[in-house]
Design a protein around this motif. Structure first.
Motif, PDB file in Angstrom:
ATOM      1  N   ALA A 148      35.890  -5.840  31.006  1.00  0.00           N
ATOM      2  CA  ALA A 148      36.369  -5.908  29.630  1.00  0.00           C
ATOM      3  C   ALA A 148      37.202  -7.159  29.383  1.00  0.00           C
ATOM      4  O   ALA A 148      37.483  -7.507  28.242  1.00  0.00           O
ATOM      5  CB  ALA A 148      37.201  -4.665  29.316  1.00  0.00           C
ATOM      6  N   SER A 149      37.605  -7.826  30.471  1.00  0.00           N
ATOM      7  CA  SER A 149      38.452  -8.997  30.336  1.00  0.00           C
ATOM      8  C   SER A 149      37.716 -10.120  29.616  1.00  0.00           C
ATOM      9  O   SER A 149      36.517 -10.335  29.813  1.00  0.00           O
ATOM     10  CB  SER A 149      38.891  -9.443  31.731  1.00  0.00           C
ATOM     11  N   PRO A 150      38.422 -10.855  28.758  1.00  0.00           N
ATOM     12  CA  PRO A 150      37.751 -11.889  27.950  1.00  0.00           C
ATOM     13  C   PRO A 150      37.428 -13.171  28.721  1.00  0.00           C
ATOM     14  O   PRO A 150      37.018 -14.149  28.119  1.00  0.00           O
ATOM     15  CB  PRO A 150      38.782 -12.155  26.845  1.00  0.00           C
ATOM     16  N   ILE A 151      37.609 -13.138  30.055  1.00  0.00           N
ATOM     17  CA  ILE A 151      37.425 -14.383  30.804  1.00  0.00           C
ATOM     18  C   ILE A 151      35.986 -14.511  31.289  1.00  0.00           C
ATOM     19  O   ILE A 151      35.438 -13.608  31.915  1.00  0.00           O
ATOM     20  CB  ILE A 151      38.392 -14.425  31.994  1.00  0.00           C
ATOM     21  N   ASP A 152      35.372 -15.667  31.016  1.00  0.00           N
ATOM     22  CA  ASP A 152      34.008 -15.929  31.460  1.00  0.00           C
ATOM     23  C   ASP A 152      34.064 -16.564  32.859  1.00  0.00           C
ATOM     24  O   ASP A 152      34.602 -17.658  33.018  1.00  0.00           O
ATOM     25  CB  ASP A 152      33.340 -16.888  30.463  1.00  0.00           C
ATOM     26  N   LEU A 160      47.949 -14.784  37.445  1.00  0.00           N
ATOM     27  CA  LEU A 160      48.073 -15.853  36.447  1.00  0.00           C
ATOM     28  C   LEU A 160      46.740 -16.550  36.248  1.00  0.00           C
ATOM     29  O   LEU A 160      46.427 -17.014  35.155  1.00  0.00           O
ATOM     30  CB  LEU A 160      49.145 -16.858  36.894  1.00  0.00           C
ATOM     31  N   GLY A 161      45.915 -16.628  37.324  1.00  0.00           N
ATOM     32  CA  GLY A 161      44.623 -17.283  37.224  1.00  0.00           C
ATOM     33  C   GLY A 161      43.490 -16.316  36.921  1.00  0.00           C
ATOM     34  O   GLY A 161      42.328 -16.690  37.021  1.00  0.00           O
ATOM     35  N   SER A 162      43.828 -15.069  36.587  1.00  0.00           N
ATOM     36  CA  SER A 162      42.814 -14.036  36.318  1.00  0.00           C
ATOM     37  C   SER A 162      41.744 -14.006  37.415  1.00  0.00           C
ATOM     38  O   SER A 162      40.560 -13.953  37.148  1.00  0.00           O
ATOM     39  CB  SER A 162      42.147 -14.260  34.966  1.00  0.00           C
ATOM     40  N   ASP A 163      42.206 -14.041  38.668  1.00  0.00           N
ATOM     41  CA  ASP A 163      41.312 -14.090  39.828  1.00  0.00           C
ATOM     42  C   ASP A 163      40.930 -12.661  40.212  1.00  0.00           C
ATOM     43  O   ASP A 163      41.594 -12.028  41.031  1.00  0.00           O
ATOM     44  CB  ASP A 163      42.061 -14.796  40.964  1.00  0.00           C
ATOM     45  N   PHE A 164      39.847 -12.159  39.614  1.00  0.00           N
ATOM     46  CA  PHE A 164      39.487 -10.750  39.833  1.00  0.00           C
ATOM     47  C   PHE A 164      39.226 -10.419  41.298  1.00  0.00           C
ATOM     48  O   PHE A 164      39.776  -9.432  41.809  1.00  0.00           O
ATOM     49  CB  PHE A 164      38.278 -10.351  38.970  1.00  0.00           C
ATOM     50  N   PRO A 165      38.391 -11.192  42.019  1.00  0.00           N
ATOM     51  CA  PRO A 165      38.064 -10.788  43.395  1.00  0.00           C
ATOM     52  C   PRO A 165      39.301 -10.620  44.280  1.00  0.00           C
ATOM     53  O   PRO A 165      39.429  -9.618  44.986  1.00  0.00           O
ATOM     54  CB  PRO A 165      37.183 -11.940  43.903  1.00  0.00           C
ATOM     55  N   ALA A 183      46.854  -8.902  34.060  1.00  0.00           N
ATOM     56  CA  ALA A 183      46.061 -10.083  34.393  1.00  0.00           C
ATOM     57  C   ALA A 183      44.684 -10.016  33.734  1.00  0.00           C
ATOM     58  O   ALA A 183      44.162 -11.016  33.252  1.00  0.00           O
ATOM     59  CB  ALA A 183      45.918 -10.209  35.900  1.00  0.00           C
ATOM     60  N   MET A 184      44.095  -8.812  33.708  1.00  0.00           N
ATOM     61  CA  MET A 184      42.756  -8.700  33.152  1.00  0.00           C
ATOM     62  C   MET A 184      42.770  -8.728  31.634  1.00  0.00           C
ATOM     63  O   MET A 184      41.843  -9.203  31.002  1.00  0.00           O
ATOM     64  CB  MET A 184      42.088  -7.410  33.647  1.00  0.00           C
ATOM     65  N   LEU A 185      43.843  -8.217  31.014  1.00  0.00           N
ATOM     66  CA  LEU A 185      43.920  -8.229  29.552  1.00  0.00           C
ATOM     67  C   LEU A 185      44.604  -9.497  29.042  1.00  0.00           C
ATOM     68  O   LEU A 185      44.737  -9.668  27.844  1.00  0.00           O
ATOM     69  CB  LEU A 185      44.699  -7.007  29.055  1.00  0.00           C
ATOM     70  N   ARG A 186      45.027 -10.374  29.943  1.00  0.00           N
ATOM     71  CA  ARG A 186      45.816 -11.564  29.634  1.00  0.00           C
ATOM     72  C   ARG A 186      47.201 -11.147  29.151  1.00  0.00           C
ATOM     73  O   ARG A 186      47.337 -10.244  28.335  1.00  0.00           O
ATOM     74  CB  ARG A 186      45.155 -12.415  28.545  1.00  0.00           C
ATOM     75  N   PRO A 187      48.253 -11.818  29.650  1.00  0.00           N
ATOM     76  CA  PRO A 187      49.620 -11.422  29.290  1.00  0.00           C
ATOM     77  C   PRO A 187      49.852 -11.442  27.777  1.00  0.00           C
ATOM     78  O   PRO A 187      49.599 -12.443  27.121  1.00  0.00           O
ATOM     79  CB  PRO A 187      50.471 -12.493  29.983  1.00  0.00           C
ATOM     80  N   SER A 188      50.293 -10.313  27.236  1.00  0.00           N
ATOM     81  CA  SER A 188      50.620 -10.201  25.818  1.00  0.00           C
ATOM     82  C   SER A 188      51.426  -8.924  25.625  1.00  0.00           C
ATOM     83  O   SER A 188      51.558  -8.127  26.554  1.00  0.00           O
ATOM     84  CB  SER A 188      49.349 -10.135  24.979  1.00  0.00           C
ATOM     85  N   LEU A 189      51.944  -8.750  24.419  1.00  0.00           N
ATOM     86  CA  LEU A 189      52.745  -7.560  24.123  1.00  0.00           C
ATOM     87  C   LEU A 189      51.932  -6.288  24.373  1.00  0.00           C
ATOM     88  O   LEU A 189      52.384  -5.352  25.035  1.00  0.00           O
ATOM     89  CB  LEU A 189      53.220  -7.628  22.678  1.00  0.00           C
TER      90      LEU A 189
END
Lengths: 328, 287
Positions: A36-40, A288-293, B137-143
């Protein structure tokens, strides 16, 4: 003795029956969040080159990684790789996840186990002494201190201790594992650097344990067998440590296991404050780097470690208390 | 006639209650300051004064200034506003999740109860800060991510409290009386069970606020919490680390002290409230 452990195998099996679904559910939940994360991932891999890269190249990367496959397929591939020991590639550190964890888990384990050992010793001693003279000066001071410390964020205690002991007094180093000039990890050097982090972690975790031991011993001091020990004229020290503390220890043993998740969180924060090369710092970097693995592997492994420790404390409980029969 | 009735005193202090009074005053002052801050002491979060950086505490700056010349005490007050608000909202979210799970387990009982409690034990075995970090981390830092992270990891105690309260209420005579009086399931739930559970739920939320604040502070300290324009006390402690290493300890230590004092006050009041709801606990403590 052997009869006491007659049911150990069954307890282990029953625990596994719970632990495996826990791990599966956790991994599904984490994977769903990652999906669901917005990171490609392809753009993340390419970095700033993603803006100039040929769309066909990016599409090729996506196809190679199978990030457009149906989610269940991706999940099963990920889990299959994990089970085969392939933890994947860390996108924030650009090296295999397994080698990141292997290089760092030891330091985290060292800090956590040293802190736990200190907490256990200190809380048993202080808690028992406080219970012996209930509502005395020592008891009240200790309880007030415990409540105060419980309200203090562990990283704040860490920063305060750096300000006092590293900067103002200059007794101990402010962070890191070794001196900047050191070429390896010498024992004395590392020990010198670990004093503050381990003590800070221990102090921040202590209140809960101290209060628990204090209440437990205070209760068992009123038990019949303690009264009997008093009637036999045994010295106070023997009664306190030999009789009251022993009974109070039993529930304490299982509760150590339930408190481990808290200890893990404290370790992450302490390692960040003192820039230790453990899993804590790398977890934050991965987040911080959205490093999923990397993040998923650390979370799952830690969960597995906590569950194993819970099982170990349960078995220890049976070993310590002859009344507990595992096959019951 | 009215004079003959004993007068009820609003504030009746027994020995040992000075702590409660101090905690209540601290909290009242903190909340009042938070509410009045924008009107009395407006703060421009982006304003810097580079000629006044890292000044030690003085009359003009009670907690000194940070590396950008901003007044630490004033920023801490605004940080406290954010921390308390996020903490309260997140605690409420956690209470709603826990209340629903505990409510279903406690009213249905049986296999549903066993399954849900298994889930509770499961989540309790997870290292919750790590899980919180993962969620943020997965949702990106936010409120929203911070509140979700706290809500998902902090509902367990509420679920346990609500469930055990409901299970113990189920077998009380007044429920039997209501059933034999012909009350339906719904009426029993809303008129007989809910009034008993609500005070516990309110207490659980209050007890949860310090934990929510600590969790938010930890995430913000790691740089995984609230964005800079919503600076909380955790963000300030993080910002102040650099100053601390150059000797300006107040930039990190002062905001942390605010957290300690305010959360301690909330926790102390909640403990008193629990004693009021459940006098047996108090009796045991006093023995």
């Amino acid at each position: 003795m052997s009869r006491r452990f007659a049911g150990a195998g069954r307890v282990v099996r029953r625990r596994l029956l719970v632990a495996v679904p826990i791990l599966v559910l956790t991994s599904i939940g984490m994977f769903a969040l990652g999906a669901a994360s917005p990171i490609d991932p392809a753009k993340q891999y390419a970095g700033s080159a993603a803006f100039t890269a040929n769309p066909e190249v990016l599409a090729q990367i996506r196809a190679n990684w199978g990030v457009d496959d149906p989610l269940p397929v991706q999940y099963l591939r990920w889990i299959g790789n994990l089970l085969r020991g392939d933890l994947g590639w860390s996108t924030s550190r650009h090296e295999p996840v397994a080698s990141v964890i292997a290089a760092r888990a030891g330091w985290t384990l060292l800090v956590v186990s040293l802190a736990l050992a200190i907490v256990l010793l200190a809380s048993l001693l202080l808690g028992a002494l406080a219970a012996y003279r209930r509502n005395g000066i020592f008891d009240r001071t200790l309880r007030a201190a415990a409540y105060a410390v419980e309200a203090m964020p562990v990283f704040w205690i860490g920063l305060a201790s750096i300000a006092v002991f590293a900067l103002a007094l200059g007794w101990l180093p402010a962070g890191g594992l070794t001196d900047v000039t050191a070429s390896g990890t010498g024992f004395g050097d590392v020990a010198h650097h670990l004093v503050l982090p381990v003590l800070v972690l221990a102090i921040s975790q202590a209140p809960w344990f101290v209060l628990f031991v204090r209440d437990g011993v205070a209760d068992s001091l009123r038990d019949d067998h303690v009264l009997a020990a008093r009637a036999r004229g045994l010295p106070g020290r023997t009664i306190l440590f030999g009789h009251a503390l022993r009974t109070a220890l039993l529930p304490f043993l299982t509760l150590i296991g339930t408190h481990l998740p808290e200890l893990v969180g404290g370790a992450i924060l302490v390692e960040t404050v003192f820039s230790l090369p453990g899993l804590g710092g790398v977890t934050v970097q991965a987040a911080l780097g959205s490093d999923f693995p990397l993040l998923a592997a650390i979370t799952l492994l830690t969960t597995a470690a906590v569950l194993t420790a819970n099982l170990a404390t349960d078995l220890a409980y049976a070993a310590a208390d002859p009344r507990i029969r595992l096959d019951a | 006639m009215l004079d003959a009735l004993p007068r009820r005193r609003v504030l009746r202090l027994r020995p040992g209650q000075t702590g409660t009074l101090v905690a209540a005053s601290v909290l009242a002052v903190a909340i009042l300051a938070c509410l009045l801050a924008p009107a009395l002491w407006p703060l421009d979060q982006s304003a810097v004064a580079l000629d006044q950086t890292r000044l030690p505490p003085s009359w003009a700056h009670p907690a000194g200034t940070d590396d950008l010349g901003r007044d630490v005490s004033l920023r801490a007050l605004y940080g406290l506003r954010v921390s308390l608000l996020v903490g309260a909202v997140a605690a409420l979210v956690a209470t709603v999740i826990g209340g629903i799970v505990g409510g279903i387990a406690g009213t249905l009982g049986g296999p549903v109860d066993r399954l849900l409690m298994r889930v509770v034990d499961t989540v309790a075995a997870l290292p919750h800060l790590l899980l919180g970090i993962f969620i943020v981390a997965m949702l990106r830092p936010s409120l929203g991510a911070v509140i979700a992270s706290i809500g998902v990891t902090h509902w367990l105690s509420t679920a346990r409290i609500v469930r055990s309260e409901l299970l113990s209420l189920r077998n009380r005579p007044f429920i039997d009386a209501a059933i034999s009086g012909g009350a339906g399931r719904r009426r029993i739930l809303t008129r007989h069970l809910l009034p008993h559970v609500l005070p516990r739920l309110a207490l659980a939320t209050t007890l949860m606020i310090p934990h929510a604040v600590w969790h938010e502070t930890a995430l913000s300290f790691l740089g995984l919490g609230l964005p800079p324009h919503l600076a909380s006390l955790g963000n300030m402690i993080n910002d102040g680390q650099g100053s601390l290493l150059t000797g300006a300890w107040w930039a990190s230590i002062a905001p942390g002290a605010v957290i300690v004092v305010v959360t301690l006050a909330i926790a102390a009041l909640a403990v008193r409230w629990r004693e009021y709801l459940d006098p047996r606990v108090r009796a045991e403590l006093q023995l």
